[in-house]
Write an enzyme that holds these catalytic residues in place. Structure first.
Site, PDB file in Angstrom:
ATOM      1  N   THR A 132       0.822  -1.209   0.000  1.00 20.21           N
ATOM      2  CA  THR A 132       0.000   0.000   0.000  1.00 20.21           C
ATOM      3  C   THR A 132       0.861   1.268   0.000  1.00 20.21           C
ATOM      4  O   THR A 132       2.017   1.239   0.454  1.00 20.21           O
ATOM      5  CB  THR A 132      -0.891  -0.017   1.267  1.00 20.21           C
ATOM      6  OG1 THR A 132      -1.468   1.273   1.460  1.00 20.21           O
ATOM      7  CG2 THR A 132      -0.091  -0.344   2.527  1.00 20.21           C
ATOM      8  N   ASP A 133       0.263   2.376  -0.431  1.00 22.05           N
ATOM      9  CA  ASP A 133       0.961   3.671  -0.350  1.00 22.05           C
ATOM     10  C   ASP A 133       1.037   4.178   1.090  1.00 22.05           C
ATOM     11  O   ASP A 133       1.796   5.104   1.388  1.00 22.05           O
ATOM     12  CB  ASP A 133       0.273   4.714  -1.242  1.00 22.05           C
ATOM     13  CG  ASP A 133      -1.189   4.997  -0.886  1.00 22.05           C
ATOM     14  OD1 ASP A 133      -1.741   4.328   0.022  1.00 22.05           O
ATOM     15  OD2 ASP A 133      -1.789   5.893  -1.520  1.00 22.05           O
ATOM     16  N   GLU A 134       0.256   3.555   2.000  1.00 18.88           N
ATOM     17  CA  GLU A 134       0.203   4.076   3.383  1.00 18.88           C
ATOM     18  C   GLU A 134       1.526   3.894   4.118  1.00 18.88           C
ATOM     19  O   GLU A 134       1.760   4.540   5.134  1.00 18.88           O
ATOM     20  CB  GLU A 134      -0.966   3.427   4.143  1.00 18.88           C
ATOM     21  CG  GLU A 134      -2.272   3.656   3.405  1.00 18.88           C
ATOM     22  CD  GLU A 134      -3.533   3.341   4.193  1.00 18.88           C
ATOM     23  OE1 GLU A 134      -3.496   3.325   5.422  1.00 18.88           O
ATOM     24  OE2 GLU A 134      -4.569   3.107   3.537  1.00 18.88           O
ATOM     25  N   TYR A 158      -1.865  -0.643  11.028  1.00 23.82           N
ATOM     26  CA  TYR A 158      -1.995  -1.299   9.724  1.00 23.82           C
ATOM     27  C   TYR A 158      -0.792  -0.992   8.844  1.00 23.82           C
ATOM     28  O   TYR A 158      -0.108  -1.896   8.346  1.00 23.82           O
ATOM     29  CB  TYR A 158      -3.288  -0.856   9.014  1.00 23.82           C
ATOM     30  CG  TYR A 158      -3.301  -1.146   7.528  1.00 23.82           C
ATOM     31  CD1 TYR A 158      -3.296  -2.453   7.052  1.00 23.82           C
ATOM     32  CD2 TYR A 158      -3.296  -0.103   6.586  1.00 23.82           C
ATOM     33  CE1 TYR A 158      -3.293  -2.731   5.683  1.00 23.82           C
ATOM     34  CE2 TYR A 158      -3.288  -0.368   5.221  1.00 23.82           C
ATOM     35  CZ  TYR A 158      -3.283  -1.684   4.780  1.00 23.82           C
ATOM     36  OH  TYR A 158      -3.262  -1.953   3.423  1.00 23.82           O
ATOM     37  N   LYS A 162       2.251  -3.414   7.356  1.00 22.40           N
ATOM     38  CA  LYS A 162       2.521  -3.581   5.927  1.00 22.40           C
ATOM     39  C   LYS A 162       3.965  -3.170   5.615  1.00 22.40           C
ATOM     40  O   LYS A 162       4.648  -3.808   4.809  1.00 22.40           O
ATOM     41  CB  LYS A 162       1.542  -2.753   5.079  1.00 22.40           C
ATOM     42  CG  LYS A 162       0.110  -3.256   5.077  1.00 22.40           C
ATOM     43  CD  LYS A 162      -0.076  -4.633   4.460  1.00 22.40           C
ATOM     44  CE  LYS A 162       0.111  -4.639   2.961  1.00 22.40           C
ATOM     45  NZ  LYS A 162      -0.266  -5.979   2.384  1.00 22.40           N
TER      46      LYS A 162
END
Ligand code: NAD
Ligand code: TYD
Length: 354
Positions: A132-134, A158, A162
């Site tokens: 993810t970009d997060e 989260y 990741k």
């Protein structure tokens, strides 16, 4: 054969449907069927010998080992994860277990399997990690979008889990020469998305005449990508991506949450006007902000475009119309996913406002 993990979830099921339609090889789908996993997403593949479903946990080393030696996949596409930021705030343990330990178990078993392959099979093998970009953290209004070299700065349990999994994938390539590819994608939307995430939650709440909860001031920005475009990007990276590389995937479509919600409301006003004649936007309700809420995500997707020739096909306008229509046409699917566990979650997260 390819092995897909988490193929009964939102993106994984879209990916499998896309794969079966466009590629020749078969899919083994390893999914634990958590609250987010739903075999109905793959109902159209019932009886199709090219899709083999296995209910199980990526943390179960023996199971993973058995599947690899029995099916001898040429690639693993790893989607399985706990994926909802708000749930990671309430209960982070499951995120660490699946996202970190699960990815570690999968890498370890996949590396051992890969080492037993013959020369040609070994050099063709790929492990594609879907992220993810997060992991890059939060941008200010004037900051440049995330590139593949932006430093990691995850802010939620989260995104931290990741990020940890991305680091493990990187290390397995660097240390063992294991043939990995990593993709970091922006927010997806489309068919089969579990209605805890913003867009399907808003569609369902609006149709039920419930409040549309906006966290904080509604000015947080996300880059939205139609899930079909994400699936195409993953197939391109798998086919042509350079080993050990990461590829950012995005829609070049930054929007505030408030703009997203207004867009969804006006499409619903047009397709299924509310019985009381009021615009759906009148249901918008500002609620307490998410703790640690990232302000802005934006993806610079030039690397994948330049190296692999991938660009999104859908604009937000075309993609969101398709998506709203899909939810309007799939009442049975909605009924199924909004029973039991879903109600417990909505009560816990939104309390009386739900
Ligand atoms: P999802 O929550 O809809 O689906 C996750 C799937 O993984 C479910 O089917 C679940 O049953 C399965 N799963 C969970 N734990 C498991 C375990 N221990 N063993 C086996 N299966 C397990 O998630 P999604 O939105 O489809 O996201 C898929 C992947 O893409 C995730 O890795 C996520 O981090 C990443 N991603 C998602 C988005 C997005 O906007 N949704 C954006 C970028 C990246
Ligand atoms: P979400 O779909 O949970 O994705 P992510 O947190 O991974 O980006 O949320 C998208 C944005 O919408 C995020 O800024 C949080 C916000 N949001 C709300 O304002 N209200 C809600 O009820 C939800 C679920 C999200």
């Amino acid at each position: 054969m390819i092995l897909v993990t988490g193929g009964a979830g939102f993106i994984g099921s879209n990916f499998i449907l896309d794969w079966i339609a466009h590629e020749q090889s078969s899919v083994i789908n390893l999914d634990k069927l958590t609250y987010a996993g739903n075999q109905n997403n793959l109902a159209t593949l019932q009886g199709n010998a090219r899709h083999v479903f296995v209910q199980g946990d990526i943390c179960d080393a023996e199971l993973v080992r058995g599947l690899l030696s029995m099916h001898k996949p040429r690639a693993i596409i790893h989607f399985a994860a706990e994926s909802h930021v708000d749930r990671s705030i309430h209960g982070p343990a499951e995120f660490m277990q699946t996202n970190i330990n699960g990815t570690f178990t999968l890498l370890e078993e996949a590396k051992t399997y890969w080492q037993t392959l013959s020369g040609e099979e070994q050099s063709a093998f790929r492990f594609l990690h879907v992220s993810t970009d997060e992991v890059y953290g939060s941008l200010g209004a004037d900051d440049a979008p995330f590139t593949e070299t932006t430093a990691y700065a995850p802010n939620s349990p989260y995104s931290a889990s990741k990020a940890a999994s991305d680091h493990l994938v990187r290390a397995y390539h660097h240390t063992y020469g294991f043939p990995t590819l990593t993709t970091n994608c922006s927010n997806n939307y489309g068919a089969y998305q579990f209605p805890e995430k913003l867009i399907p939650l808003i569609i369902l709440n609006a149709l039920n005449g419930n409040p549309l909860p906006i966290y904080g001031d509604g000015q947080n920005i996300r880059d939205w990508l139609y899930v079909g475009d994400h699936c195409t990007a993953i197939r391109e990276v798998l086919a042509k991506g350079r080993l050990g590389e990461t590829y950012n995937i995005g829609g070049w479509n930054e929007m505030t949450n408030l703009d997203v919600v207004h867009t969804v409301c006006s499409i619903l006003d047009e397709l299924k006007p509310a019985a009381d004649g009021k615009p759906y936007a009148s249901l918008i309700t500002y609620v307490k902000d998410r703790p640690g809420h990232d302000r802005r995500y934006a993806i610079d997707a030039r690397k994948i475009e330049k190296e692999l020739g991938w660009k999104p096909v859908e604009t937000f306008e075309t993609g969101i119309h398709k998506t709203v229509r899909w939810y309007l046409e799939h009442a049975k699917w909605i009924e199924n996913v909004t029973s039991g566990e879903y109600r417990t979650w909505i009560g816990k997260q939104y309390g009386a406002a739900s």
